[in-house]
Structures are given as structure tokens and as C-alpha cells.
Write a protein that holds these residues in place. Structure first.
Motif, short mmCIF file in Angstrom:
data_model
loop_
_atom_site.label_atom_id
_atom_site.label_comp_id
_atom_site.label_asym_id
_atom_site.label_seq_id
_atom_site.Cartn_x
_atom_site.Cartn_y
_atom_site.Cartn_z
N THR A 134 0.83 -1.20 0.00
CA THR A 134 0.00 0.00 0.00
C THR A 134 0.87 1.25 0.00
O THR A 134 0.65 2.19 -0.78
N GLN A 135 1.88 1.25 0.86
CA GLN A 135 2.80 2.37 0.97
C GLN A 135 3.51 2.64 -0.37
O GLN A 135 3.70 3.79 -0.76
N ALA A 136 3.88 1.57 -1.09
CA ALA A 136 4.58 1.74 -2.37
C ALA A 136 3.60 2.02 -3.50
O ALA A 136 4.01 2.36 -4.61
N GLY A 137 2.30 1.88 -3.21
CA GLY A 137 1.29 2.22 -4.21
C GLY A 137 1.00 1.12 -5.22
O GLY A 137 0.67 1.41 -6.37
N PHE A 138 1.12 -0.14 -4.81
CA PHE A 138 0.86 -1.24 -5.75
C PHE A 138 -0.20 -2.18 -5.22
O PHE A 138 -0.24 -2.48 -4.03
N ARG A 139 -1.04 -2.67 -6.14
CA ARG A 139 -2.01 -3.69 -5.77
C ARG A 139 -1.29 -5.04 -5.72
O ARG A 139 -0.31 -5.25 -6.42
N PRO A 140 -1.83 -5.97 -4.89
CA PRO A 140 -1.19 -7.29 -4.77
C PRO A 140 -1.04 -8.01 -6.11
O PRO A 140 -0.11 -8.80 -6.28
N ASP A 141 -1.95 -7.77 -7.07
CA ASP A 141 -1.85 -8.53 -8.32
C ASP A 141 -0.68 -8.08 -9.21
O ASP A 141 -0.41 -8.68 -10.24
N LYS A 142 0.02 -7.02 -8.82
CA LYS A 142 1.23 -6.62 -9.54
C LYS A 142 2.46 -7.40 -9.09
O LYS A 142 3.53 -7.30 -9.68
N VAL A 143 2.30 -8.18 -8.01
CA VAL A 143 3.45 -8.89 -7.45
C VAL A 143 3.74 -10.15 -8.26
O VAL A 143 2.88 -11.02 -8.44
N ILE A 144 4.96 -10.26 -8.76
CA ILE A 144 5.38 -11.42 -9.55
C ILE A 144 5.74 -12.58 -8.63
O ILE A 144 5.45 -13.74 -8.93
#
Ligand SMILES: [Zn+2]
Length: 400
Positions: A134-144
Motif C-alpha cells: 500500500t505504501q509503495a502504491g501497488f495492488r497485490p496482483d502486480k506482485v510477480i
């Protein structure tokens, strides 16, 4: 899904593409000539693959200079995907979020007790990963993928954590499955020494090298071996157990059941015992290092003797593997030259001269961050083509 047959044009192309991607992922950025050199592919093949990757938005290409000549540097696009590193250590849980262009976007560490249960530990990891994403501004589905470091051996067959002195209640737990179920993400697991090696290789004192050994000296003693740019684990995952080289057949009994292992002479418990009588009160390895740096003779002596013992283990390692660099990590590495110089003396004394000549023994540059950064690097190293293709739309391009 793929209709490729081994050896077909398209499977060869995919294999070459993955080699180029992996080389760039591990180095952060490379010129096209460097890619050709490190992959063994022709300049024309590299040029074609880089063009294709650039068009799909997977890599970015920038003008640079190399040895005074104009060159083009290739790096992964910052939005090609997000990787997460989680490291369980002796007294901390540390999490980092980074991108494939080697930027660390968020990082945080919190203390944990050694008697924390595995369930509590993974619950806290789940919470911290969510907060940093959240702090980095990414949704979980962006995680490889997620790299996970644990302070003990992982059984290659079952994925279960073996006996560990650091988190005793966790033996038998399957850390990869636990974290994967909570996060709903692919999790890659490795021990702290291997991750320290990967961290220093990608971000620290081992950058640009393809052969190195990382030696971690803390409560236990372990090593991570990088051979030809890859971690060498051995078929059972136990490669690099330098802490259990026998120094004295009649020495103290080790937690492995053997006697007189290197770890029984340089592990923190042994070193602190040596100082029991001369330094009453609560001591830690960090405190011993501080006292030594302030000139305390007893602490300096204990550290120097530990360095000599470690050096004899390092000499054996050099005779067998001939690494270019040995990087010292863990709490004892904070002693700097007080421990490094005796290590070098022992290497000069015990290693074959040709193995010792090309070797440098240096401290790690990442300190306590080595493992969590290594966890990010683990994903980059292991993710394979599936990760790249899933997030860049290359599947259609390369199966055409
Ligand atoms: Zn042992």
C-alpha cells in the motif's frame, strides 16, 4: 498452453529471450555487448530480442557510454512487475518491496521474539507485506513473486524447515506454503546464507562477479556459494555448510551431532562463553564487537582467534571452489579488520597459493539488509519465463 516442441524455432527463441531477461534482471542494467558476452548469444540475436522486449514494454533502452564509446544500456522497465522480500532473522522480521529495475520502493523491519510461533510469525509477515505494498502504491496482483528467507535448512523434497537453533518452534513447518496461502502469491524460499550471497551479488560487495562465497557468522555459521552466477545448493540443499567442517575430532559436541565443527569454535554462544569469567554480566556478540573496537584486549583476542579458525575453513573452501571473493556477513563481520585480517592470514597459510592469490576477503556492504535484498534477488533469479510473460503480454508475441 504452449504448443512448442523442444528444439523448435519458437522454443529456442523463448529460451534465448529468457536468457537475456535473466541476465538483465540480475545485473540491473547491461549494454547490449555485455548481454551478448554474458549469455553467449550473437550480437544480432541480442539486438533482435532487445527490440522485441522494448516494443512489449518489458525493457527500457537508454544511451550511455562504455569505455569511451557510445553504447545502449538495457534495463527492466520499472512497471514490469513488483517483487517482495521477507526475511525472518534472529530477532527481526524484515520486508522489502522492489521493482525489476532494482529499485527498493519500501522497506521496514520489526522486532520478533525467538519464541514467536510460526503462525504468529506468518500472520505478522502478511500484515507487513500488505502495508508496504500500500505504501509503495501497488495492488497485490502486480506482485510477480515473494522471496522468503528463513534461518535454517529447507528440505528440498518437502519444503519443510529443518532444525534451527534460532526459531526452535518452527521445525517441520512448511514456510513457503504458509506464506503463499496467506498472501495468494508465489513464494520462493531459501536459507539466510544463500540469500545473503544473492543480496551481496546483486546489490553489494559481489556486484559484477560470477563466483563468490558469502560466509555468515552469527549464532550459527553458514555460507552461500555463487558459481557461474547462480546459487549452488546441491541435490539436498545442504551445499555450503562450512560451519560443520571438522577442526578438532575431540572438540565440543556440535548441534549437528558431530564434534569439533568450526561452528563450535566461532558461533556466538561459544565466543560469549569464552568471555564469561573476564567479562561478567550480559554480553552479546554485537557488544563484544563494540568493546573490541574500543580496545578491549580480551574481546580483541576472542575475535582474532575466531578469525583464524574461520580462515582455515575459508582456505578449505578456496581449495575446493576457487571463488574470486569471500564476503563476510553476520554480526561478527561488524568487527571489520579485527576479524578480516586473521582470516586472510589463515587463508595465506592454509590455501593452495594459486587459489589464495586471486582471492579477496571483504566485509559485506549490506549489513542486516543482505538477506531481505537477497530475497528480492531470489525472485529475480528463480522466476523464469512465466513471471515475465504473465506480466508483459509476451505470451502472444513469442508463441506466434
Ligand atoms: Zn556441526
Amino acid at each position: 498452453m504452449s504448443m512448442d516442441t523442444p528444439g523448435s524455432q519458437s522454443s529456442l527463441h523463448r529460451a534465448n529471450l529468457e536468457r537475456v531477461l535473466r541476465a538483465v534482471r540480475m545485473a540491473g542494467s547491461l549494454t547490449q555487448a555485455e548481454i551478448a558476452r554474458s549469455t553467449g548469444l550473437s550480437a544480432a540475436t541480442v539486438s533482435n530480442i532487445v527490440r522485441e522486449l522494448k516494443e512489449s514494454g518489458t525493457v527500457v533502452v537508454a544511451d550511455t557510454s562504455s569505455g569511451g564509446r557510445r553504447a545502449r544500456s538495457v534495463s527492466l522497465s520499472g512497471d514490469a512487475g513488483i517483487v517482495v522480500g521477507v526475511d525472518f532473522g534472529h530477532t527481526h522480521l524484515r520486508v522489502a518491496v522492489g521493482n525489476l529495475a532494482h529499485r527498493v520502493l519500501a522497506e521496514e523491519s520489526e522486532p520478533i521474539d525467538t519464541d514467536v510461533s510460526a503462525q504468529q510469525g506468518f500472520d505478522r509477515a502478511e500484515t507487513l507485506v500488505g502495508r508496504l505494498l500500500t505504501q509503495a502504491g501497488f495492488r497485490p496482483d502486480k506482485v510477480i513473486g515473494v522471496g522468503l528467507g528463513v534461518p535454517g535448512p529447507i528440505d528440498v523434497e518437502t519444503g519443510a524447515l529443518g532444525s534451527t537453533a534460532i526459531l526452535p518452534g518452527w521445525t517441520g513447518v512448511n514456510p513457503g506454503r504458509e506464506l503463499s496461502q496467506r498472501l495468494g502469491m508465489q513464494v520462493y524460499v531459501d536459507n539466510d546464507a544463500n540469500l545473503g550471497a544473492l543480496g551481496e551479488l546483486v546489490w553489494g560487495a559481489g556486484r559484477g562477479l560470477s563466483d563468490l562465497a558469502y560466509i555468515k557468522v552469527a549464532s550459527g555459521v553458514g555460507s552461500g556459494l555463487v558459481i557461474n552466477g547462480q546459487i549452488y545448493r546441491g541435490p539436498g540443499g545442504t551445499a555450503g555448510e562450512i560451519g560443520h567442517i571438522t577442526l578438532d575430532e575431540a572438540g565440543p559436541v556440535c548441534r549437528c551431532g558431530n564434534r569439533g565443527c568450526l561452528e563450535t569454535f566461532v558461533g556466538s554462544r561459544y565466543l560469549l562463553n569464552l568471555l564469561n569469567a573476564s567479562h561478567p554480566g550480559e554480553l552479546t556478540l554485537t557488544k563484544v564487537v563494540q568493546l573490541a573496537q574500543q580496545g578491549d584486549l580480551g574481546c580483541r583476542r576472542v575475535i582474532a582467534d575466531a578469525g583464524r579458525q574461520i580462515g582455515s575453513g575459508v582456505a578449505t573452501l578456496c581449495n575446493l571452489l576457487n571463488p574470486r571473493r569471500v564476503i563476510l556477513g553476520g554480526e561478527l563481520a561488524e568487527a571489520g579488520e579485527l576479524v578480516l585480517s586473521p582470516i586472510r592470514d589463515s587463508v595465506a597459510r592454509y590455501a593452495i597459493p594459486s587459489a589464495a592469490r586471486q582471492l579477496s576477503v571483504v566485509p559485506g556492504t549490506l549489513g542486516g539488509r543482505a538477506e531481505v535484498l537477497g530475497a528480492l534477488a531470489l525472485v529475480m533469479s528463480e522466476m523464469g519465463e512465466s513471471g515475465a510473460i504473465r506480466h508483459t503480454g509476451l505470451a502472444s508475441a513469442s508463441s506466434a
